[in-house]
Design a protein around this motif. Structure first.
Motif, short mmCIF file in Angstrom:
data_model
loop_
_atom_site.label_atom_id
_atom_site.label_comp_id
_atom_site.label_asym_id
_atom_site.label_seq_id
_atom_site.Cartn_x
_atom_site.Cartn_y
_atom_site.Cartn_z
N LEU A 386 -12.33 -0.38 1.53
CA LEU A 386 -12.11 0.25 -0.18
C LEU A 386 -10.88 -0.22 -0.88
O LEU A 386 -11.01 -0.40 -2.21
CB LEU A 386 -11.82 1.78 -0.03
CG LEU A 386 -11.87 2.64 -1.16
CD1 LEU A 386 -13.18 2.62 -1.82
CD2 LEU A 386 -11.56 4.20 -0.77
N TRP A 387 -9.73 -0.40 -0.28
CA TRP A 387 -8.59 -0.86 -0.96
C TRP A 387 -8.55 -2.27 -1.45
O TRP A 387 -8.19 -2.48 -2.57
CB TRP A 387 -7.27 -0.75 0.15
CG TRP A 387 -6.09 -1.33 -0.34
CD1 TRP A 387 -5.28 -0.71 -1.18
CD2 TRP A 387 -5.51 -2.71 -0.06
NE1 TRP A 387 -4.07 -1.67 -1.45
CE2 TRP A 387 -4.16 -2.63 -0.71
CE3 TRP A 387 -5.81 -3.85 0.71
CZ2 TRP A 387 -3.53 -3.84 -0.61
CZ3 TRP A 387 -5.09 -4.98 1.03
CH2 TRP A 387 -3.93 -4.92 0.07
N MET A 388 -9.26 -3.12 -0.42
CA MET A 388 -9.53 -4.58 -1.06
C MET A 388 -10.49 -4.46 -2.26
O MET A 388 -10.13 -5.24 -3.11
CB MET A 388 -10.12 -5.07 0.19
CG MET A 388 -9.24 -5.73 1.31
SD MET A 388 -10.09 -6.70 2.43
CE MET A 388 -8.24 -7.12 3.41
N CYS A 389 -11.61 -3.74 -2.16
CA CYS A 389 -12.45 -3.78 -3.33
C CYS A 389 -11.69 -3.44 -4.66
O CYS A 389 -12.34 -3.89 -5.76
CB CYS A 389 -13.46 -2.93 -2.84
SG CYS A 389 -15.23 -3.41 -3.50
N ALA A 390 -10.93 -2.41 -4.47
CA ALA A 390 -10.27 -1.91 -5.64
C ALA A 390 -9.34 -3.06 -6.32
O ALA A 390 -9.25 -2.73 -7.53
CB ALA A 390 -9.40 -0.51 -5.19
#
Length: 395
Positions: A386-390
Motif C-alpha cells: 500500500l505504501w509503495m503503490c501510493a
C-alpha cells in the motif's frame, strides 16, 4: 451504466472468441492451481518445504521464459501462433501431472512445460489489447470484461477442482484440464486474429516511450515491487489456506473451493465497476482502495477462524484481487506505451516473482512456526505494498 461505447453493434465472433478463450484458459488453470499444494502433499507425498520449493522453481522458470517470449512477441513473429504453442504445452503439462507422481520429474519437465504454458495468458491479453486498439474499441472496458472471464472461471474452477479431485481422483481432474486446453487451442487456431504491429507515433503531446529497460523507470519499478508484494500475499493465501483450514481449524476440505469460488464470483462486479469508474477516480486511487481492502482481508484471516467470518472476508478479497488484476495490468501498459506484450508480461512476472517469495516464505514459516504465522506476515506485506503503490504517479 452505459456499456454501448465498448459493445459491438453486431455479434463479433472474434470478440466472443477472446472472451471464450480467456474463460476456458482460466477454467483449466483454476482446476489445477487450487489443489496443487494438496496434490503435492497427498499424492506426491512431500513435506511443506518441498511444496514451497516447487512453487518457487515454477515461478522462476515462468519469469525467464515469459520475458524471452514477450520480448520476441512485441517485435517479430505472429502472437497468435505463440499462444497456440503455449496452449499445446499446457495440454502436455496436464497429461504429465495426470499420470506421474515422481517429484523430480514434476519439478523438472513439469515446471518447463508450465513455464511455456503460463505465457499464454499475458499473450492473450496483449493480443486483445492490440485488437482493441486496431478496431477502435474502448480498451479499459474490453480488458475489464476479458479479465472478468478469468474471475468467472475461478467461480467455477476451484469448487469443480476439489469435487473432481476428492471424488474421482487427481488423474481425472488433470485430464479434464487437458481437454479444456485442447478446446482453447482449437479456438485460437480457428478464430483469433493475427493483428499487425502498430507503429507508435511520437509527438510533442505524446507520453514518453518506455526505455529499453523498463526497470529504469522509477514508477514502473515501484509498481512492479508493489504488485509483487500483493501477489506474494495472494499466493501465500492460496497455497496455505486449503491446508490451514483442515489441519488447524478442523474445517472440511471442500470449504477451500467454496471460499475461492465465492471470492471469484464477487470479483466480477468489482472488476467491471473498477473498469467503468477508473476514468473518474484514476488508476492510482483505485489501486490504493484495492490494496487497503487487501490489508483488511489478511488481517481478518489472522483474527477470525470460523466459517461465517471466512466467507464474509471474501468480499474484501474480491475487491482486492478484482481491482489489482484488471487495473494493475492496465497501469503497466499506460506506464509503458507502445509495448503491450512487455508491459503485460511485466505485470504477470510481478505475479510470478510474488509466487517465488510466497513459495519460500510459506514453506519456511509453516515448517518453523505453523500456519497461523503466515497470515500476520501477509498482513504486513500488504501494508508495505500500500505504501509503495501510493508513490507511483497517476497516468
Amino acid at each position: 451504466m452505459n456499456f454501448k461505447r465498448w459493445l459491438p453493434r453486431r455479434f463479433n465472433p472474434v470478440f466472443a472468441a477472446f472472451l471464450i478463450v480467456a474463460f476456458l484458459s482460466g477454467i483449466a488453470g483454476a482446476l489445477q492451481a487450487p489443489t496443487l499444494s494438496l496434490f503435492l502433499t497427498t499424492e506426491v507425498k512431500v513435506r511443506p518445504l518441498w511444496v514451497g520449493l516447487f512453487y518457487t522453481l515454477n515461478a522462476v522458470a515462468g519469469i525467464i521464459v515469459s520475458f524471452l517470449l514477450a520480448k520476441r512477441s512485441d517485435t517479430q513473429g505472429d502472437r497468435r501462433r505463440l499462444i497456440l504453442l503455449c496452449c499445446l504445452m499446457a495440454v502436455g503439462n496436464s497429461l504429465l501431472f495426470a499420470f506421474n507422481r515422481d517429484y523430480l520429474t514434476l519439478i523438472t519437465a513439469g515446471v518447463l512445460l508450465a513455464a511455456i504454458a503460463n505465457t499464454a495468458m499475458p499473450q492473450i491479453f496483449a493480443l486483445a489489447r492490440e485488437y482493441a486498439d486496431h478496431s477502435a474499441r474502448e480498451v479499459v472496458m474490453f480488458s475489464s470484461v476479458m479479465r472478468a472471464q478469468l474471475s468467472l472461471a475461478w467461480v467455477i474452477g476451484p469448487p469443480l477442482s476439489f469435487m473432481l479431485a476428492l471424488n474421482y481422483g487427481f488423474t481425472v481432474m488433470f485430464l479434464v484440464a487437458a481437454a479444456i486446453f485442447v478446446i482453447s487451442a482449437l479456438l485460437v487456431w480457428l478464430i483469433l486474429p493475427s493483428v499487425p504491429r502498430a507503429q507508435v507515433e511520437i509527438s510533442v503531446d505524446s507520453p514518453p516511450i518506455a526505455p529499453i529497460s523498463a526497470w529504469r523507470d522509477p514508477d514502473v519499478r515501484l509498481l512492479f515491487l508493489a504488485s509483487m508484494l500483493m501477489w506474494t500475499c495472494n499466493t501465500m493465501y492460496i497455497i496455505d489456506m486449503p491446508l490451514y483450514i483442515t489441519a488447524d481449524l478442523g474445517l472440511p476440505e471442500r470449504l477451500a473451493g467454496l471460499l475461492m469460488g465465492t471470492a471469484a464470483g464477487l470479483e466480477i462486479p468489482a472488476m467491471l465497476l473498477a473498469g467503468y469508474y477508473v476514468k473518474r477516480f484514476g488508476k492510482r486511487n483505485m489501486m490504493l482502495f484495492a490494496v487497503a481492502a487487501g490489508v483488511l482481508f489478511y488481517a481478518g484471516l489472522a483474527l477470525f477462524k470460523f466459517k461465517a467470518a471466512l466467507m464474509v472476508l471474501q468480499l474484501f478479497n474480491a475487491v482486492f484481487i478484482g481491482i489489482i488484476a484488471g487495473i494493475g495490468m492496465l497501469y503497466f501498459q499506460e506506464l509503458m506505451p507502445g509495448r503491450p506484450g512487455a508491459a503485460t508480461t511485466m505485470f504477470t512476472n510481478s505475479i510470478s516473482t510474488g509466487v517465488i517469495l510466497a513459495g519460500i516464505l510459506q514453506g519456511a514459516l509453516v515448517e518453523n512456526f505453523g500456519h497461523y504465522a503466515v497470515y500476520w506476515l501477509i498482513t504486513l506485506l500488504a501494508m508495505l505494498a500500500l505504501w509503495m503503490c501510493a508513490r507511483v504517479r497517476e497516468v
